[in-house]
Design a protein around this motif. Structure first.
Motif, PDB file in Angstrom:
ATOM      1  N   GLY A 146     -17.043  -1.209   4.448  1.00  0.00           N
ATOM      2  CA  GLY A 146     -18.033  -0.762   3.511  1.00  0.00           C
ATOM      3  C   GLY A 146     -17.394  -0.464   2.128  1.00  0.00           C
ATOM      4  O   GLY A 146     -18.434   0.006   1.081  1.00  0.00           O
ATOM      5  N   GLY A 147     -16.171  -0.786   1.813  1.00  0.00           N
ATOM      6  CA  GLY A 147     -15.737  -0.379   0.568  1.00  0.00           C
ATOM      7  C   GLY A 147     -15.296  -1.581  -0.340  1.00  0.00           C
ATOM      8  O   GLY A 147     -15.728  -2.569  -0.035  1.00  0.00           O
ATOM      9  N   ALA A 160      -5.399  -8.470   1.412  1.00  0.00           N
ATOM     10  CA  ALA A 160      -5.703  -7.975   2.733  1.00  0.00           C
ATOM     11  C   ALA A 160      -6.261  -6.605   2.712  1.00  0.00           C
ATOM     12  O   ALA A 160      -6.926  -6.395   3.555  1.00  0.00           O
ATOM     13  CB  ALA A 160      -4.251  -7.973   3.354  1.00  0.00           C
ATOM     14  N   MET A 161      -5.437  -5.801   1.828  1.00  0.00           N
ATOM     15  CA  MET A 161      -6.099  -4.483   1.644  1.00  0.00           C
ATOM     16  C   MET A 161      -7.837  -4.592   1.344  1.00  0.00           C
ATOM     17  O   MET A 161      -8.507  -3.826   1.730  1.00  0.00           O
ATOM     18  CB  MET A 161      -5.612  -3.784   0.386  1.00  0.00           C
ATOM     19  CG  MET A 161      -4.079  -3.341   0.760  1.00  0.00           C
ATOM     20  SD  MET A 161      -3.280  -2.002  -0.425  1.00  0.00           S
ATOM     21  CE  MET A 161      -2.902  -3.348  -1.671  1.00  0.00           C
ATOM     22  N   ALA A 162      -8.030  -5.335   0.398  1.00  0.00           N
ATOM     23  CA  ALA A 162      -9.457  -5.487   0.224  1.00  0.00           C
ATOM     24  C   ALA A 162     -10.488  -5.858   1.407  1.00  0.00           C
ATOM     25  O   ALA A 162     -11.573  -5.411   1.720  1.00  0.00           O
ATOM     26  CB  ALA A 162      -9.664  -6.652  -0.813  1.00  0.00           C
ATOM     27  N   GLY A 218     -10.290   6.864   6.332  1.00  0.00           N
ATOM     28  CA  GLY A 218     -11.722   6.848   5.533  1.00  0.00           C
ATOM     29  C   GLY A 218     -11.567   6.608   4.289  1.00  0.00           C
ATOM     30  O   GLY A 218     -12.330   6.670   3.268  1.00  0.00           O
ATOM     31  N   LEU A 219     -10.408   5.701   3.753  1.00  0.00           N
ATOM     32  CA  LEU A 219     -10.409   5.137   2.188  1.00  0.00           C
ATOM     33  C   LEU A 219     -11.423   3.973   2.260  1.00  0.00           C
ATOM     34  O   LEU A 219     -11.460   3.142   3.024  1.00  0.00           O
ATOM     35  CB  LEU A 219      -8.818   4.620   2.113  1.00  0.00           C
ATOM     36  CG  LEU A 219      -8.940   4.281   0.594  1.00  0.00           C
ATOM     37  CD1 LEU A 219      -8.679   5.457  -0.179  1.00  0.00           C
ATOM     38  CD2 LEU A 219      -7.629   3.516   0.708  1.00  0.00           C
ATOM     39  N   LEU A 260      -9.311  11.178   2.740  1.00  0.00           N
ATOM     40  CA  LEU A 260      -9.164  10.589   1.519  1.00  0.00           C
ATOM     41  C   LEU A 260     -10.093   9.309   1.402  1.00  0.00           C
ATOM     42  O   LEU A 260      -9.677   8.209   2.187  1.00  0.00           O
ATOM     43  CB  LEU A 260      -7.451  10.245   1.131  1.00  0.00           C
ATOM     44  CG  LEU A 260      -7.346   9.854   0.037  1.00  0.00           C
ATOM     45  CD1 LEU A 260      -7.747  10.696  -1.264  1.00  0.00           C
ATOM     46  CD2 LEU A 260      -5.763   9.217  -0.324  1.00  0.00           C
ATOM     47  N   SER A 261     -11.022   9.349   0.487  1.00  0.00           N
ATOM     48  CA  SER A 261     -12.027   8.208   0.437  1.00  0.00           C
ATOM     49  C   SER A 261     -11.746   7.383  -0.776  1.00  0.00           C
ATOM     50  O   SER A 261     -12.327   6.160  -0.923  1.00  0.00           O
ATOM     51  CB  SER A 261     -13.407   8.559   0.752  1.00  0.00           C
ATOM     52  OG  SER A 261     -13.724   9.714  -0.331  1.00  0.00           O
ATOM     53  N   ARG A 262     -11.445   8.166  -1.877  1.00  0.00           N
ATOM     54  CA  ARG A 262     -11.220   7.259  -3.117  1.00  0.00           C
ATOM     55  C   ARG A 262      -9.829   7.678  -3.811  1.00  0.00           C
ATOM     56  O   ARG A 262      -9.463   8.573  -3.861  1.00  0.00           O
ATOM     57  CB  ARG A 262     -12.235   7.828  -4.091  1.00  0.00           C
ATOM     58  CG  ARG A 262     -13.733   7.387  -3.672  1.00  0.00           C
ATOM     59  CD  ARG A 262     -14.770   7.847  -4.512  1.00  0.00           C
ATOM     60  NE  ARG A 262     -14.957   7.658  -5.772  1.00  0.00           N
ATOM     61  CZ  ARG A 262     -15.323   6.428  -6.433  1.00  0.00           C
ATOM     62  NH1 ARG A 262     -15.939   5.645  -5.614  1.00  0.00           N
ATOM     63  NH2 ARG A 262     -15.157   6.608  -7.741  1.00  0.00           N
ATOM     64  N   LEU A 263      -9.129   6.534  -3.823  1.00  0.00           N
ATOM     65  CA  LEU A 263      -7.632   6.583  -4.595  1.00  0.00           C
ATOM     66  C   LEU A 263      -7.770   5.633  -5.698  1.00  0.00           C
ATOM     67  O   LEU A 263      -7.821   4.539  -5.685  1.00  0.00           O
ATOM     68  CB  LEU A 263      -6.844   6.117  -3.481  1.00  0.00           C
ATOM     69  CG  LEU A 263      -5.186   6.292  -4.000  1.00  0.00           C
ATOM     70  CD1 LEU A 263      -4.673   7.557  -4.465  1.00  0.00           C
ATOM     71  CD2 LEU A 263      -4.292   5.707  -2.600  1.00  0.00           C
TER      72      LEU A 263
END
Length: 404
Positions: free
Chosen positions: A352-353, A343-345, A324-325, A296-299
């Motif tokens: 790289g996201g 923190a998530m950011a 992989g998010l 899962l890379s985009r949520l």
């Protein structure tokens, strides 16, 4: 705009007249503008933003029926200004011709105002053809009646495949912005379940409510190879029913949680504007936290009434269960200045996201234009790599779908 055209590449395998604004009324018109069409070698045809009369469509059908290698039929936006009296006969001529083209892999009829009354010409093609892998019917105004007709055709196709000892090869279904509503959602759920090789399902903005949402998610859960699911702007929970029957606001989230367990290869999930609510979002976050979803890379969970309690669980999932998010969209939720969001950011930036917290990327994340481009690798089409990664996200998923 097309990425390759017959004019610029001189590739006889690609016939492309996208955007020429031609009004084709007669067989002579088709003969004139299709002079370079070689039925023996053409593999892809793109006709968007031109308009075909019944007579012109019959001439086009004659050409298509003669093709030996046609794999991609890009027929989006080909009935501009045509009336409801013209479209069914014109579409019948085209679809009947394509029935005789066994090499066909992709059918794109996006942005044609078919309506419920013009959907029936598609039924024989979708029922009888055994090679279609990619079906795009975005923004066709199908409504519940036309939507059910298409879903029932796909269900019958799967049944006939089983009778012949075959598995359906259908892998991509795009049918957003069609007002499918709950009147066709149960049929769509059954159709999805009958095609277990599906890898991409996009049914955005269809006015589907809770019962229909649950049926579609349950159908998608029967597809273990599912990579991409986009149900943006449908209702996961009926608020009125909650008011009458007590709080069951977790139902939409519970349905998706069950799907996650059944679709371990999922890469892209968009539930924005689905009314998950805090309870439903919490159920979904806990499911992400207890499973393991390395792909899962985009949520995308925009406008879901989430706050710090959900972010706390999500942050645990991102750290431990979602390696992989790279893109998490939380726009239009609560508590976006929370340290948990920061923190998530930080975690995603290390990968790289990013975490999206405003509407700056709304067009980027929602735009359906990519679905009108040549978003598959049939014929080894090369795409430019200079465009933004997020602009190409949906196409990238479809490329992966078609390469597996």
């Amino acid at each position: 705009m097309p990425l390759q055209t017959a004019t610029t590449t001189q590739d006889p395998r690609i016939f492309d007249i996208i955007g020429q604004k031609l009004r084709l009324e007669t067989r002579a018109d088709v003969a004139k503008h299709f002079a370079s069409f070689d039925a023996d070698v053409v593999e892809e045809i793109y006709l968007a933003e031109n308009t075909f009369s019944v007579e012109a469509a019959r001439a086009l059908g004659d050409l298509l029926a003669k093709t030996k290698k046609l794999r991609v039929a890009g027929l989006s936006d080909i009935f501009i200004s045509r009336t409801i009296d013209e479209i069914p006969d014109a579409l019948t001529a085209i679809c009947d011709a394509l029935c005789a083209v066994p090499t066909l892999v992709e059918l794109n009829l996006n942005n044609n105002a078919l309506g419920g009354r013009s959907a029936h010409p598609l039924v024989p093609l979708l029922t009888r053809h055994r090679g279609i892998q990619v079906l795009k019917l975005n923004n066709c105004g199908l409504g519940p009646e036309g939507g059910k007709m298409i879903a029932d055709a796909l269900l019958e196709a799967a049944r006939l495949c089983r009778e012949d000892g075959q598995l359906s090869v259908l892998r991509v279904v795009v049918c957003g912005r069609n007002r499918l509503q709950d009147g066709s959602a149960a049929a769509w759920g059954a159709a999805l379940a009958a095609h277990p090789k599906l890898q991409k399902v996009k049914l955005v903005n269809n006015g589907i409510r809770e019962a229909g949402f649950g049926a579609i998610v349950a159908g998608a859960a029967c597809c273990p190879d599912l990579r991409y699911l986009n149900l943006r702007d449908n209702n996961a929970v009926d608020v009125d029913n909650d008011a009458e029957n007590g709080s069951n606001a977790h139902r939409g989230g519970a349905a998706v949680a069950a799907l996650l367990k059944a679709a371990p290869k999922l890469e892209f999930l968009d539930l924005s504007d689905c009314g998950l609510g805090a309870e439903g979002a919490m159920v979904l976050a806990r499911a992400l936290c207890t499973g393991h979803y390395p792909h899962l890379s985009r949520l995308l969970l925009e406008n879901s009434d989430m706050g710090e309690a959900v972010y706390e669980v999500l942050s645990e999932a991102i750290a431990d269960r979602l390696p992989g998010l790279t893109t998490l969209s939380l726009a239009a939720n609560d508590d976006l200045e929370s340290n948990l969001v920061t923190a998530m950011a930080e975690v995603l930036e290390e990968r790289g996201g990013r975490v999206v917290v405003d509407d700056e990327c709304e067009d980027d994340l929602q735009n359906d234009a990519q679905d009108q481009l040549k978003e598959n690798d049939v014929g080894n089409i090369q795409y430019p790599d200079s465009r933004a990664v997020d602009e190409l996200a949906e196409r990238f998923v479809t490329l992966q779908v078609l390469s597996h």
